[in-house]
Scaffold this motif. Structure first.
Motif, PDB file in Angstrom:
ATOM      1  N   ALA A  66       0.799  -0.876   0.235  1.00 25.88           N
ATOM      2  CA  ALA A  66      -0.528   0.417  -0.051  1.00 25.88           C
ATOM      3  C   ALA A  66       1.100   1.000   0.554  1.00 25.88           C
ATOM      4  N   VAL A  67       1.926   1.191   0.709  1.00 30.90           N
ATOM      5  CA  VAL A  67       2.712   2.504   1.226  1.00 30.90           C
ATOM      6  C   VAL A  67       3.271   2.788  -0.291  1.00 30.90           C
ATOM      7  N   PRO A  68       4.398   1.875  -1.300  1.00 33.87           N
ATOM      8  CA  PRO A  68       4.652   2.770  -2.173  1.00 33.87           C
ATOM      9  C   PRO A  68       3.623   3.242  -3.432  1.00 33.87           C
ATOM     10  N   PHE A  69       2.737   2.003  -3.517  1.00 32.93           N
ATOM     11  CA  PHE A  69       1.516   2.349  -4.432  1.00 32.93           C
ATOM     12  C   PHE A  69       1.035   3.677  -4.505  1.00 32.93           C
ATOM     13  N   GLY A  70       0.652   4.045  -2.362  1.00 31.53           N
ATOM     14  CA  GLY A  70      -0.385   5.334  -2.222  1.00 31.53           C
ATOM     15  C   GLY A  70       0.900   6.638  -2.531  1.00 31.53           C
ATOM     16  N   ILE A  99       9.662  14.162  -5.519  1.00 33.68           N
ATOM     17  CA  ILE A  99       8.959  14.412  -3.976  1.00 33.68           C
ATOM     18  C   ILE A  99       9.445  14.863  -2.910  1.00 33.68           C
ATOM     19  N   TRP A 100      10.590  14.851  -2.812  1.00 31.31           N
ATOM     20  CA  TRP A 100      10.942  15.591  -1.420  1.00 31.31           C
ATOM     21  C   TRP A 100      10.730  16.810  -1.459  1.00 31.31           C
ATOM     22  N   ASN A 101      10.512  17.268  -1.764  1.00 31.65           N
ATOM     23  CA  ASN A 101       9.979  19.167  -2.196  1.00 31.65           C
ATOM     24  C   ASN A 101       8.099  19.574  -1.732  1.00 31.65           C
ATOM     25  N   GLY A 102       7.754  18.366  -1.609  1.00 29.04           N
ATOM     26  CA  GLY A 102       6.096  18.799  -1.636  1.00 29.04           C
ATOM     27  C   GLY A 102       5.763  18.608  -2.772  1.00 29.04           C
ATOM     28  N   GLY A 103       4.198  17.858  -2.400  1.00 28.72           N
ATOM     29  CA  GLY A 103       3.190  17.810  -3.906  1.00 28.72           C
ATOM     30  C   GLY A 103       2.879  15.882  -3.522  1.00 28.72           C
ATOM     31  N   LEU A 104       1.819  15.798  -2.229  1.00 32.49           N
ATOM     32  CA  LEU A 104       1.344  14.686  -2.441  1.00 32.49           C
ATOM     33  C   LEU A 104      -0.234  14.996  -2.255  1.00 32.49           C
ATOM     34  N   GLY A 105      -1.207  14.445  -3.605  1.00 30.32           N
ATOM     35  CA  GLY A 105      -2.251  14.738  -3.692  1.00 30.32           C
ATOM     36  C   GLY A 105      -2.740  13.590  -2.825  1.00 30.32           C
ATOM     37  N   ILE A 106      -3.375  13.891  -1.723  1.00 30.41           N
ATOM     38  CA  ILE A 106      -4.248  12.590  -0.627  1.00 30.41           C
ATOM     39  C   ILE A 106      -5.353  11.978  -1.523  1.00 30.41           C
ATOM     40  N   TRP A 107      -5.892  12.412  -2.567  1.00 29.07           N
ATOM     41  CA  TRP A 107      -7.283  11.552  -3.624  1.00 29.07           C
ATOM     42  C   TRP A 107      -6.534  10.498  -3.754  1.00 29.07           C
ATOM     43  N   GLY A 108      -4.944  10.848  -4.571  1.00 33.59           N
ATOM     44  CA  GLY A 108      -4.792   9.848  -5.773  1.00 33.59           C
ATOM     45  C   GLY A 108      -3.624   8.611  -4.897  1.00 33.59           C
ATOM     46  N   ALA A 109      -3.388   9.218  -3.728  1.00 32.04           N
ATOM     47  CA  ALA A 109      -2.618   8.180  -2.068  1.00 32.04           C
ATOM     48  C   ALA A 109      -3.467   7.529  -2.082  1.00 32.04           C
ATOM     49  N   ILE A 110      -5.093   7.921  -1.920  1.00 31.44           N
ATOM     50  CA  ILE A 110      -5.871   6.800  -1.400  1.00 31.44           C
ATOM     51  C   ILE A 110      -6.158   6.259  -2.029  1.00 31.44           C
ATOM     52  N   ALA A 111      -6.810   6.571  -3.608  1.00 28.83           N
ATOM     53  CA  ALA A 111      -7.235   6.188  -4.122  1.00 28.83           C
ATOM     54  C   ALA A 111      -6.104   4.963  -4.808  1.00 28.83           C
ATOM     55  N   LEU A 112      -4.888   5.271  -5.197  1.00 31.01           N
ATOM     56  CA  LEU A 112      -4.042   4.263  -5.756  1.00 31.01           C
ATOM     57  C   LEU A 112      -3.713   3.063  -4.504  1.00 31.01           C
ATOM     58  N   GLY A 113      -3.083   3.982  -3.293  1.00 27.36           N
ATOM     59  CA  GLY A 113      -2.908   3.219  -2.122  1.00 27.36           C
ATOM     60  C   GLY A 113      -3.756   2.370  -2.014  1.00 27.36           C
ATOM     61  N   ALA A 114      -4.973   1.914  -2.803  1.00 27.00           N
ATOM     62  CA  ALA A 114      -6.188   1.187  -1.996  1.00 27.00           C
ATOM     63  C   ALA A 114      -5.567  -0.195  -2.975  1.00 27.00           C
ATOM     64  N   VAL A 115      -5.270   0.382  -4.157  1.00 27.16           N
ATOM     65  CA  VAL A 115      -4.768  -0.656  -5.102  1.00 27.16           C
ATOM     66  C   VAL A 115      -3.638  -1.588  -4.706  1.00 27.16           C
ATOM     67  N   GLY A 116      -2.926  -1.366  -4.140  1.00 26.93           N
ATOM     68  CA  GLY A 116      -1.851  -1.855  -3.288  1.00 26.93           C
ATOM     69  C   GLY A 116      -2.344  -2.592  -2.187  1.00 26.93           C
ATOM     70  N   ALA A 117      -3.366  -1.995  -0.752  1.00 27.65           N
ATOM     71  CA  ALA A 117      -3.804  -2.895  -0.265  1.00 27.65           C
ATOM     72  C   ALA A 117      -4.863  -4.000  -0.339  1.00 27.65           C
ATOM     73  N   TRP A 118      -5.681  -3.736  -1.516  1.00 26.77           N
ATOM     74  CA  TRP A 118      -6.056  -4.684  -2.659  1.00 26.77           C
ATOM     75  C   TRP A 118      -5.419  -5.843  -2.927  1.00 26.77           C
ATOM     76  N   ILE A 119      -4.216  -5.456  -3.658  1.00 21.19           N
ATOM     77  CA  ILE A 119      -3.318  -6.942  -3.142  1.00 21.19           C
ATOM     78  C   ILE A 119      -2.701  -8.317  -2.237  1.00 21.19           C
ATOM     79  N   GLY A 120      -1.672  -7.197  -1.214  1.00 20.80           N
ATOM     80  CA  GLY A 120      -1.926  -7.342  -0.893  1.00 20.80           C
ATOM     81  C   GLY A 120      -2.516  -8.120   0.562  1.00 20.80           C
ATOM     82  N   CYS A 121      -3.789  -8.421   0.538  1.00 23.04           N
ATOM     83  CA  CYS A 121      -5.273  -8.543   1.096  1.00 23.04           C
ATOM     84  C   CYS A 121      -5.642  -9.270  -0.057  1.00 23.04           C
ATOM     85  N   ARG A 122      -5.420  -9.795  -0.990  1.00 23.88           N
ATOM     86  CA  ARG A 122      -5.882 -10.801  -1.573  1.00 23.88           C
ATOM     87  C   ARG A 122      -4.926 -11.831  -1.318  1.00 23.88           C
TER      88      ARG A 122
END
Length: 331
Positions: A66-70, A99-122
């Protein structure tokens, strides 16, 4: 200027820099805040998962996905919605990777992070909604911690204010004399602006959302993804009005910041899911709904190949049964 000096007597000072150096190695406050938030989310999520019947260590296993995907999703959303910062005349497209200079959109982080979490959970045979419910409070607290990184970067603030909690903004310059709000150092502590600390408003709101969903989860024994839906609804409700206060550059849609519309859409979607999922009943039994998984990590349907844990239990039971029958065998 006299009014500005008077306001400074009761304002919040900004850090003089957001980057420190250990020799040639830059230590960035923003990155440290993101890492600290991830650690807190995993630690708290692990505790909640075990309390709900999960196995210790599984949250860490899911986080590996989930973290890398997020992080990738969060950066992609930021670059897409704020593309004018990186593309066009005089812009540096490679800065989109910084990325170290800032700029992470929470919507994209949650959406793609959920994909990563789904893979891990499966792969682990874990129901994603149950895992999401366990992680929800830790995620929103991680977002609060991440907002401290915006404080060090002197970013995501609102318009001018004379309120006593106004945030002082300093002029930062690099050793070469170039103005740089991210990599520079404040040449003095005379503010060039006193503004609404919208990052602080969101930080406090997020902590309030964490308290709300923990209380609701304990009182109503929420399950089937409803804790996560409540977190999303609570967060977007706050993000909506905070977004309206921000004055930093952003993509506009119909004259409004794009995240204002995204907040509203996601809010109503979360509320709809929360209501619909109510028909599934109370909190699920994680152990009962878990699907078994063989040694290669691929899930199978219950009743087919048993999990390693189940096999071990069955083997122990067979040994105990055999030993018991031998102990009562007549001489």
């Amino acid at each position: 200027m006299n009014g500005l000096n008077a306001a400074v007597l009761a304002t919040i000072p900004s850090p003089d820099r957001g980057v420190w150096y250990l020799g040639p190695l830059p230590i960035r406050a923003y990155a440290l805040c993101i890492i600290a938030g991830i650690i807190v989310a995993i630690w708290w999520g692990e505790r909640r998962w075990v309390e709900r019947g999960g196995i210790k260590g599984e949250v860490t296993d899911i986080a590996v996905w989930a973290v890398p995907f997020g992080l990738v999703g969060g950066r992609l959303y930021h670059v897409i919605t704020d593309n004018q910062k990186y593309f066009g005349p005089g812009k540096n497209p490679l800065a989109a990777l910084e990325i170290w200079n800032g700029g992470l959109g929470i919507w994209g982080a949650i959406a793609l992070g959920a994909v990563g979490a789904w893979i891990g959970c499966r792969r682990k045979g874990i129901p994603l909604p149950a895992m999401a419910d366990a992680l929800a409070p830790g995620i929103v607290v991680a977002q609060a911690i991440g907002r401290l990184g915006n404080y060090f970067n002197q970013e995501l603030y609102g318009g001018d204010t004379t309120l006593p909690w106004g945030l002082e903004i300093y002029r930062r310059v690099t050793p070469e004399g170039r103005e740089d709000a991210l990599a520079g150092v404040a040449i003095d502590h005379t503010p060039i602006q006193v503004v609404h600390p919208t990052f602080l408003y969101e930080l406090l709101w997020n902590l309030g959302v964490a308290l709300l969903i923990v209380w609701a989860d304990r009182k109503f024994r929420l399950g089937h993804g409803r804790v996560f839906a409540l977190y999303v609804a609570g967060y977007t409700a706050g993000r909506f009005w905070i977004e309206l206060m921000r004055t930093d550059e952003a993509t506009l849609v119909f004259g409004q910041r794009v995240n204002v519309f995204v907040s509203a859409l996601v809010f109503f979607g979360a509320i709809a899911y929360f209501v619909v999922a109510r028909s599934r009943g109370g909190r699920e039994d994680v152990a009962a709904v878990r699907t078994a998984h063989p040694t290669d990590g691929e899930p199978v349907e219950p009743g087919e190949t048993p999990s390693r844990e189940a096999e071990a239990v069955e083997e122990d039971a067979e040994k105990d049964k055999k030993n018991s029958s031998e102990s009562v065998k007549p001489e």
